[in-house]
Design a protein around this motif. Sequence first.
Motif, mmCIF file in Angstrom:
data_model
loop_
_atom_site.group_PDB
_atom_site.id
_atom_site.type_symbol
_atom_site.label_atom_id
_atom_site.label_comp_id
_atom_site.label_asym_id
_atom_site.label_seq_id
_atom_site.Cartn_x
_atom_site.Cartn_y
_atom_site.Cartn_z
ATOM 1 N N GLY A 183 -63.960 -17.041 31.880
ATOM 2 C CA GLY A 183 -64.879 -16.798 30.580
ATOM 3 C C GLY A 183 -64.313 -15.768 29.711
ATOM 4 O O GLY A 183 -64.976 -15.501 28.676
ATOM 5 N N GLU A 184 -63.180 -15.201 29.734
ATOM 6 C CA GLU A 184 -62.816 -14.224 28.969
ATOM 7 C C GLU A 184 -61.917 -14.934 27.861
ATOM 8 O O GLU A 184 -61.319 -15.750 27.830
ATOM 9 C CB GLU A 184 -61.787 -13.160 29.911
ATOM 10 C CG GLU A 184 -60.934 -12.203 28.996
ATOM 11 C CD GLU A 184 -59.874 -11.520 29.817
ATOM 12 O OE1 GLU A 184 -59.438 -10.461 29.416
ATOM 13 O OE2 GLU A 184 -59.597 -11.973 30.806
ATOM 14 N N LEU A 185 -62.410 -14.289 26.618
ATOM 15 C CA LEU A 185 -61.714 -14.581 25.555
ATOM 16 C C LEU A 185 -60.283 -14.398 25.447
ATOM 17 O O LEU A 185 -60.014 -12.927 25.577
ATOM 18 C CB LEU A 185 -62.468 -14.478 24.170
ATOM 19 C CG LEU A 185 -62.015 -14.848 22.821
ATOM 20 C CD1 LEU A 185 -62.284 -16.609 22.765
ATOM 21 C CD2 LEU A 185 -62.891 -14.382 21.792
ATOM 22 N N ARG A 186 -59.447 -15.167 25.065
ATOM 23 C CA ARG A 186 -57.928 -14.905 24.906
ATOM 24 C C ARG A 186 -57.376 -15.470 23.529
ATOM 25 O O ARG A 186 -57.938 -16.560 23.258
ATOM 26 C CB ARG A 186 -57.049 -15.334 26.078
ATOM 27 C CG ARG A 186 -57.569 -14.947 27.352
ATOM 28 C CD ARG A 186 -56.776 -15.345 28.596
ATOM 29 N NE ARG A 186 -57.447 -15.154 29.909
ATOM 30 C CZ ARG A 186 -56.843 -15.077 31.006
ATOM 31 N NH1 ARG A 186 -55.687 -15.867 30.976
ATOM 32 N NH2 ARG A 186 -57.471 -14.948 31.943
ATOM 33 N N ASP A 187 -56.278 -14.907 23.068
ATOM 34 C CA ASP A 187 -56.145 -15.554 21.654
ATOM 35 C C ASP A 187 -54.697 -15.211 21.430
ATOM 36 O O ASP A 187 -53.822 -14.637 22.489
ATOM 37 C CB ASP A 187 -56.784 -14.849 20.522
ATOM 38 C CG ASP A 187 -56.413 -13.427 20.396
ATOM 39 O OD1 ASP A 187 -55.521 -12.662 20.995
ATOM 40 O OD2 ASP A 187 -57.298 -12.671 19.822
ATOM 41 N N ASN A 188 -53.704 -15.625 20.323
ATOM 42 C CA ASN A 188 -52.542 -15.489 20.158
ATOM 43 C C ASN A 188 -52.128 -14.060 19.560
ATOM 44 O O ASN A 188 -50.887 -14.098 19.151
ATOM 45 C CB ASN A 188 -52.038 -16.513 19.486
ATOM 46 C CG ASN A 188 -52.646 -16.752 17.984
ATOM 47 O OD1 ASN A 188 -53.675 -16.003 17.713
ATOM 48 N ND2 ASN A 188 -52.085 -17.394 16.927
ATOM 49 N N ARG A 189 -53.079 -13.273 19.491
ATOM 50 C CA ARG A 189 -52.416 -11.694 19.223
ATOM 51 C C ARG A 189 -52.631 -11.064 20.320
ATOM 52 O O ARG A 189 -52.443 -9.752 20.303
ATOM 53 C CB ARG A 189 -53.625 -11.413 18.083
ATOM 54 C CG ARG A 189 -53.663 -12.363 17.035
ATOM 55 C CD ARG A 189 -52.384 -12.383 16.227
ATOM 56 N NE ARG A 189 -52.533 -13.136 15.011
ATOM 57 C CZ ARG A 189 -53.086 -12.865 13.800
ATOM 58 N NH1 ARG A 189 -53.576 -11.526 13.607
ATOM 59 N NH2 ARG A 189 -52.963 -13.556 12.683
ATOM 60 N N GLY A 190 -52.698 -11.600 21.514
ATOM 61 C CA GLY A 190 -52.676 -10.713 22.721
ATOM 62 C C GLY A 190 -53.800 -10.148 23.274
ATOM 63 O O GLY A 190 -54.001 -9.328 24.200
ATOM 64 N N ARG A 191 -55.021 -10.648 22.668
ATOM 65 C CA ARG A 191 -56.175 -10.395 23.292
ATOM 66 C C ARG A 191 -56.467 -10.865 24.654
ATOM 67 O O ARG A 191 -56.225 -12.178 24.837
ATOM 68 C CB ARG A 191 -57.259 -10.588 22.521
ATOM 69 C CG ARG A 191 -58.836 -10.121 22.748
ATOM 70 C CD ARG A 191 -60.026 -10.277 21.756
ATOM 71 N NE ARG A 191 -59.880 -11.515 21.021
ATOM 72 C CZ ARG A 191 -60.641 -11.830 19.991
ATOM 73 N NH1 ARG A 191 -61.595 -10.938 19.764
ATOM 74 N NH2 ARG A 191 -60.497 -12.841 19.441
ATOM 75 N N GLY A 192 -57.107 -10.137 25.575
ATOM 76 C CA GLY A 192 -57.452 -10.672 26.987
ATOM 77 C C GLY A 192 -56.382 -10.153 28.096
ATOM 78 O O GLY A 192 -55.586 -9.359 27.343
ATOM 79 N N GLU A 193 -56.454 -10.576 29.227
ATOM 80 C CA GLU A 193 -55.485 -10.204 30.223
ATOM 81 C C GLU A 193 -54.821 -11.444 30.925
ATOM 82 O O GLU A 193 -55.500 -12.277 31.175
ATOM 83 C CB GLU A 193 -56.448 -9.432 31.146
ATOM 84 C CG GLU A 193 -56.743 -8.108 30.849
ATOM 85 C CD GLU A 193 -57.475 -7.321 31.765
ATOM 86 O OE1 GLU A 193 -57.392 -7.479 32.910
ATOM 87 O OE2 GLU A 193 -58.239 -5.939 31.609
ATOM 88 N N ALA A 194 -53.618 -11.349 30.955
ATOM 89 C CA ALA A 194 -52.836 -12.318 31.915
ATOM 90 C C ALA A 194 -52.729 -11.980 33.506
ATOM 91 O O ALA A 194 -52.269 -10.690 33.627
ATOM 92 C CB ALA A 194 -51.501 -12.379 31.392
ATOM 93 N N GLU A 195 -53.212 -12.882 34.219
ATOM 94 C CA GLU A 195 -53.124 -12.448 35.697
ATOM 95 C C GLU A 195 -52.614 -13.738 36.684
ATOM 96 O O GLU A 195 -52.805 -14.592 35.928
ATOM 97 C CB GLU A 195 -54.299 -11.842 36.214
ATOM 98 C CG GLU A 195 -55.596 -12.803 36.336
ATOM 99 C CD GLU A 195 -56.381 -12.992 35.098
ATOM 100 O OE1 GLU A 195 -56.953 -14.125 35.057
ATOM 101 O OE2 GLU A 195 -56.026 -12.077 34.198
ATOM 102 N N TRP A 196 -52.083 -13.323 37.572
ATOM 103 C CA TRP A 196 -51.677 -14.294 38.526
ATOM 104 C C TRP A 196 -52.324 -14.382 39.902
ATOM 105 O O TRP A 196 -52.634 -13.238 40.363
ATOM 106 C CB TRP A 196 -50.164 -14.448 38.863
ATOM 107 C CG TRP A 196 -49.656 -15.736 39.460
ATOM 108 C CD1 TRP A 196 -49.272 -16.879 39.079
ATOM 109 C CD2 TRP A 196 -49.569 -15.695 41.186
ATOM 110 N NE1 TRP A 196 -48.927 -17.646 39.886
ATOM 111 C CE2 TRP A 196 -48.966 -16.879 41.161
ATOM 112 C CE3 TRP A 196 -49.813 -14.866 42.052
ATOM 113 C CZ2 TRP A 196 -48.856 -17.625 42.513
ATOM 114 C CZ3 TRP A 196 -49.666 -15.094 43.430
ATOM 115 C CH2 TRP A 196 -49.070 -16.769 43.722
#
Length: 250
Positions: free
Chosen positions: A3-16
């Motif tokens: 449900g977290e919003l992510r965009d092509n400007r780096g907003r949000g978090e990347a996790e594995w």
Amino acid sequence: MSGELRDNRGRGEAEWGLPAVHPEGRKFGVIAIGVALFFGLVVGWEALGWLLAALSAGIFAFFRDPERVVPQGDNAIVSPADGQVSLIAQVPPPVEMQNAAEDGSPGLGSDPVTRISIFMSVFDVHINRSPIAGTIRRIIYVPGRFMNADLDKASDDNERQHMLVERADGTRIAFTQIAGLVARRIVPFVKPGDIVAAGQRIGLIRFGSRVDIYLPAGTDAKVLLGQRVIAGETILAEIGTTGLLEGVNQ
């Protein structure tokens, strides 16, 4: 996080992380583990026990349910399935979806539209997702055969389930879950009247199958034959956008 919003400007978090296993598959995996332990520890057939243990791991992998980052473009149609684009053709919509329903909701008509067929092998994720946001207007189950889902005639002959989603602006998109040689069960997660988001989980097909999606009139595919697509992430088309795309196999 879901449900977290992510965009092509780096907003949000990347996790594995390891993907979750859908509840529909957990019982099969647990049964397989139990059988493996019985033969390996109780009966003493260690070779068979290890073989069944590997099978149970494969079952858990088959029912994996990873999170997806769904594009939020207004006219984007996202892939309903993981797999390979096996067919792109101009065909009439399924006959079950052509006419108006009993409740008066309109059908898709009989004029040919672009159909994109996505073949899912047993190694692909088999959770299917809605290609657009809207309301589920119809779910129609059609019994049939269990031929190779990669064949064109599987759309008409195999066991299948049609779904029709309608956007708020009236745009309607149909897609079909098709059973294959190994697939013997189509499991829906939604019902008519449900409101779904683009990329929302709507069902699964057990053990190898195919999904067809019928694009609206005046819309061409933005994927190519043979391309790999990801459910809920790959944009198959943009409503109202046409044009020839070509690629080179390398």
